[in-house]
Design a protein around this motif. Structure first.
Motif, PDB file in Angstrom:
ATOM      1  N   ARG A 101      46.082  30.377  43.289  1.00 31.10           N
ATOM      2  CA  ARG A 101      46.019  32.057  42.236  1.00 31.10           C
ATOM      3  C   ARG A 101      46.941  31.880  40.992  1.00 31.10           C
ATOM      4  N   ASN A 156      45.194  42.783  50.207  1.00 33.71           N
ATOM      5  CA  ASN A 156      44.069  42.013  48.740  1.00 33.71           C
ATOM      6  C   ASN A 156      43.031  42.650  48.647  1.00 33.71           C
ATOM      7  N   ASN A 157      42.254  42.754  47.435  1.00 33.53           N
ATOM      8  CA  ASN A 157      41.628  44.125  46.852  1.00 33.53           C
ATOM      9  C   ASN A 157      40.373  43.839  48.309  1.00 33.53           C
ATOM     10  N   ALA A 158      39.828  43.363  48.315  1.00 35.47           N
ATOM     11  CA  ALA A 158      38.826  43.106  50.329  1.00 35.47           C
ATOM     12  C   ALA A 158      39.744  44.259  50.533  1.00 35.47           C
ATOM     13  N   ILE A 182      28.004  42.968  44.351  1.00 32.77           N
ATOM     14  CA  ILE A 182      28.717  41.272  43.469  1.00 32.77           C
ATOM     15  C   ILE A 182      28.718  40.563  44.755  1.00 32.77           C
ATOM     16  N   ILE A 184      31.856  37.914  45.709  1.00 38.01           N
ATOM     17  CA  ILE A 184      33.139  37.182  44.893  1.00 38.01           C
ATOM     18  C   ILE A 184      33.016  35.708  45.464  1.00 38.01           C
ATOM     19  N   PHE A 188      33.677  37.268  49.708  1.00 33.85           N
ATOM     20  CA  PHE A 188      33.265  38.781  49.290  1.00 33.85           C
ATOM     21  C   PHE A 188      31.998  39.705  49.042  1.00 33.85           C
ATOM     22  N   HIS A 230      33.513  46.291  39.448  1.00 34.22           N
ATOM     23  CA  HIS A 230      33.137  45.386  38.090  1.00 34.22           C
ATOM     24  C   HIS A 230      32.622  44.035  38.199  1.00 34.22           C
ATOM     25  N   SER A 232      33.028  40.851  38.050  1.00 36.74           N
ATOM     26  CA  SER A 232      33.835  40.040  37.556  1.00 36.74           C
ATOM     27  C   SER A 232      33.533  39.034  37.154  1.00 36.74           C
ATOM     28  N   ASP A 262      35.834  49.699  42.108  1.00 36.10           N
ATOM     29  CA  ASP A 262      36.502  48.355  41.900  1.00 36.10           C
ATOM     30  C   ASP A 262      36.557  47.887  40.701  1.00 36.10           C
ATOM     31  N   GLY A 264      38.410  44.708  40.489  1.00 37.99           N
ATOM     32  CA  GLY A 264      38.957  42.966  40.987  1.00 37.99           C
ATOM     33  C   GLY A 264      40.304  42.655  40.458  1.00 37.99           C
ATOM     34  N   SER A 295      43.248  43.637  42.453  1.00 39.06           N
ATOM     35  CA  SER A 295      43.732  42.332  42.992  1.00 39.06           C
ATOM     36  C   SER A 295      45.492  42.612  42.677  1.00 39.06           C
ATOM     37  N   LYS A 298      45.246  38.161  40.338  1.00 37.91           N
ATOM     38  CA  LYS A 298      44.654  38.131  39.446  1.00 37.91           C
ATOM     39  C   LYS A 298      45.553  38.215  38.018  1.00 37.91           C
ATOM     40  N   ALA A 399      39.108  33.350  38.880  1.00 37.06           N
ATOM     41  CA  ALA A 399      39.419  34.345  39.847  1.00 37.06           C
ATOM     42  C   ALA A 399      38.848  35.658  39.560  1.00 37.06           C
TER      43      ALA A 399
HETATM   44  C1  LIG Z   1      38.312  39.598  43.410  1.00 38.04           C
HETATM   45  C2  LIG Z   1      37.701  40.845  43.299  1.00 38.04           C
HETATM   46  C3  LIG Z   1      37.331  41.013  44.894  1.00 38.04           C
HETATM   47  C4  LIG Z   1      38.502  40.464  45.570  1.00 38.04           C
HETATM   48  O1  LIG Z   1      39.902  41.122  45.581  1.00 38.04           O
HETATM   49  P1  LIG Z   1      40.788  39.801  46.456  1.00 38.04           P
HETATM   50  O2  LIG Z   1      42.248  39.855  45.781  1.00 38.04           O
HETATM   51  O3  LIG Z   1      40.506  38.147  46.181  1.00 38.04           O
HETATM   52  O4  LIG Z   1      40.580  40.324  48.246  1.00 38.04           O
HETATM   53  C5  LIG Z   1      36.786  42.150  44.849  1.00 38.04           C
HETATM   54  N1  LIG Z   1      36.245  43.001  43.510  1.00 38.04           N
HETATM   55  C6  LIG Z   1      36.124  42.384  42.753  1.00 38.04           C
HETATM   56  C7  LIG Z   1      35.133  43.091  41.542  1.00 38.04           C
HETATM   57  C8  LIG Z   1      36.951  40.971  42.356  1.00 38.04           C
HETATM   58  O5  LIG Z   1      36.791  40.759  41.025  1.00 38.04           O
END
Ligand SMILES: *Cc1c(COP(=O)(O)O)cnc(C)c1O
Length: 469
Positions: A101, A156-158, A182, A184, A188, A230, A232, A262, A264, A295, A298, A399
């Motif tokens: 990324r 991380n966002n997860a 979603i 991803i 995820f 979102h 994404s 969320d 993303g 994240s 991203k 991403a």
């Molecule tokens: C990318 C994304 C995630 C995961 O984020 P990471 O930082 O890769 O763990 C979760 N939710 C959405 C909507 C995303 O776009």
């Protein structure tokens, strides 16, 4: 191969000691470590034994000592020399998950070096000499940049989604539109994260249409929160309805519930205002989200991290969850994140200082200029049989950011009299640093949107690389 032959082959294998007495391996041991070479020899002999035992066809030729020594050397070489290989991103996907990324800003790289090469006041308050708060500096910056009451950071966002749901909704229902369940890349999947958070997924609406009344009728004593994801990496188009965050927040408030979004990518700068832009974190909070997650690597353009911003009471509860300790970000990540966020304090310069933003927003004629220079360098460097030309291209954020939006770009199209685009793709990848282009419409393209120095995309000895294929 019969049992007899197998036994004969097994008995024919040398002992580990005999293998290690081979001069070539004694040299290896002196160069690296005797224990390393001995371990490799044991592994190779064990592998040979099981290969012989599982062999079904004709008897394999006698295993030569030479062959064994070569395999041991190869095993050792793989361990001592394999490191991450630098990849030049000419793919046209600015934030490419498989190659790590976002490229960090210089300020962030300096901060990582500082954190990595000594101790820092990571969670130590130098004014009191006592323990401090690990996320404090990042939190102060995020509050300033997003208007959030509080913020914290995980890996991380997860992880941010996981800990937020586990804190606020464990054992209770999380209401989500079917249009937002979603997946991803990299596994995820929102429904699975909700279950792993210890929550019950309450789906509402349909894939293409979810109405206010769907949320209203799904909300009851078991409901912990309303969740918005979102979308994404895809768009639902055509006959569609979804409930905007503002209305969702009103429904939640009427029921005394929080709304978690969320985001993303979670942009902090309004890069592409209008229909195709990403909502900024500040907008999402202003529109009524109680907590947003996004994240770090991203559209923010920083290190891998999960950022959680929102109401103080909720973020404080998230911070106290024992999972926070398990998911906390390390000192190098925090250093890079902090330095990246600091660049956002000046919105006039951030797009030129954070590489991801620079690549996404640099004017097309600048990209074209880089493509022309790369083209000229390639003409000089490549031998007969190659054709190079500057062509129009389309880049994407990647991403899962800015879905459906392509960014005009320029590329160098490389072709060869006898090697096809896939061969060229592989030959550029075999360069060090590897050069990642893309094959599009039967052509091999080197997209220049995310390239700073045109010389970076010109491989050495391309002709012989192709010949060696
Ligand atoms: C990318 C994304 C995630 C995961 O984020 P990471 O930082 O890769 O763990 C979760 N939710 C959405 C909507 C995303 O776009």
């Amino acid at each position: 191969m019969g049992e007899k032959e197998k036994n004969r082959s097994l008995r024919g294998l040398p002992s580990v000691d005999a293998v290690l007495r081979e001069p070539a391996l004694e040299q290896e041991a002196a160069l690296h470590s005797p224990a390393l070479v001995a371990g490799a020899a044991r592994d190779v002999l064990a592998a040979l034994r099981s290969e012989i035992l599982s062999f079904e066809g004709a008897a394999p030729g006698a295993v030569s000592m030479e062959g064994i020594v070569a395999r041991v050397k190869e095993e050792v070489a793989t361990l001592v020399s394999t490191g991450a290989v630098r990849v030049v991103n000419a793919s046209g996907t600015v934030l490419h998950t498989n190659i790590g990324r976002a490229v960090l800003a210089k300020e962030a790289i300096d901060a990582v070096l500082l954190a990595a090469s000594g101790n820092t006041d990571l969670e130590f308050d130098l004014s009191t000499g006592e323990r401090g708060e690990r996320d404090a500096r990042v939190e102060a910056l995020l509050k300033r940049l997003t208007g959030a009451e509080a913020a914290c950071v995980v890996n991380n966002n997860a992880a941010a989604v996981l800990i937020t749901l586990n804190t606020l909704a464990e054992g209770r229902e999380v209401v989500v539109s079917r249009g937002e369940l979603i997946e991803i890349g990299g596994s995820f999947r929102l429904p699975e994260i909700i279950v792993k958070s210890g929550c019950l997924l309450k789906e509402v609406g349909t894939t293409n249409r979810t109405h206010e009344r769907d949320y209203e009728s799904a909300t009851g004593p078991q409901t912990a929160l309303l969740f918005k994801a979102h979308t994404s990496n895809y768009r639902v188009v055509g006959f569609t309805t979804s409930v905007g965050l503002g209305r969702l927040a009103e429904i939640a408030a009427a029921n005394g519930l929080p709304v978690v979004e969320d985001l993303g990518s979670g942009s902090l700068a309004n890069l592409f205002p209008g229909r195709d832009g990403e909502p900024t974190v500040a907008q999402s909070l202003a529109n009524g989200a109680s907590v947003v997650t996004f994240s770090g690597d991203k559209l923010l353009g920083g290190p891998q991290a999960g950022l959680i911003c929102g109401k103080k009471e909720l973020v404080d509860r998230i911070r106290k969850n024992p999972l926070k300790r398990a998911l906390r970000a390390d000192k190098m990540t925090l250093a890079a994140l902090e330095a990246t966020l600091r660049l956002y304090l000046n919105m006039d310069t951030v797009t030129s200082r954070v590489p991801a933003l620079r690549y996404l927003t640099r004017p097309l004629d600048e990209v074209e200029e880089a493509a022309r220079k790369a083209c000229a360098l390639m003409k000089k460097a490549f031998g007969d049989g190659f054709t190079v030309e500057v062509v129009d291209s389309k880049a994407v954020a990647g991403a899962g950011a800015l879905p459906g939006r392509s960014i005009p770009s320029k590329a160098v199209a490389v072709s060869h009299a006898s090697a096809g685009p896939d061969k060229l793709f592989a030959a550029f990848l075999s360069n060090r640093p590897a050069i990642l282009g893309r094959v599009h419409d039967g052509r091999f393209l080197i997209d220049m949107r995310a390239i700073d120095d045109p010389a970076d995309v010109v491989p050495a000895d391309l002709g012989s690389r192709l010949a060696g294929e």
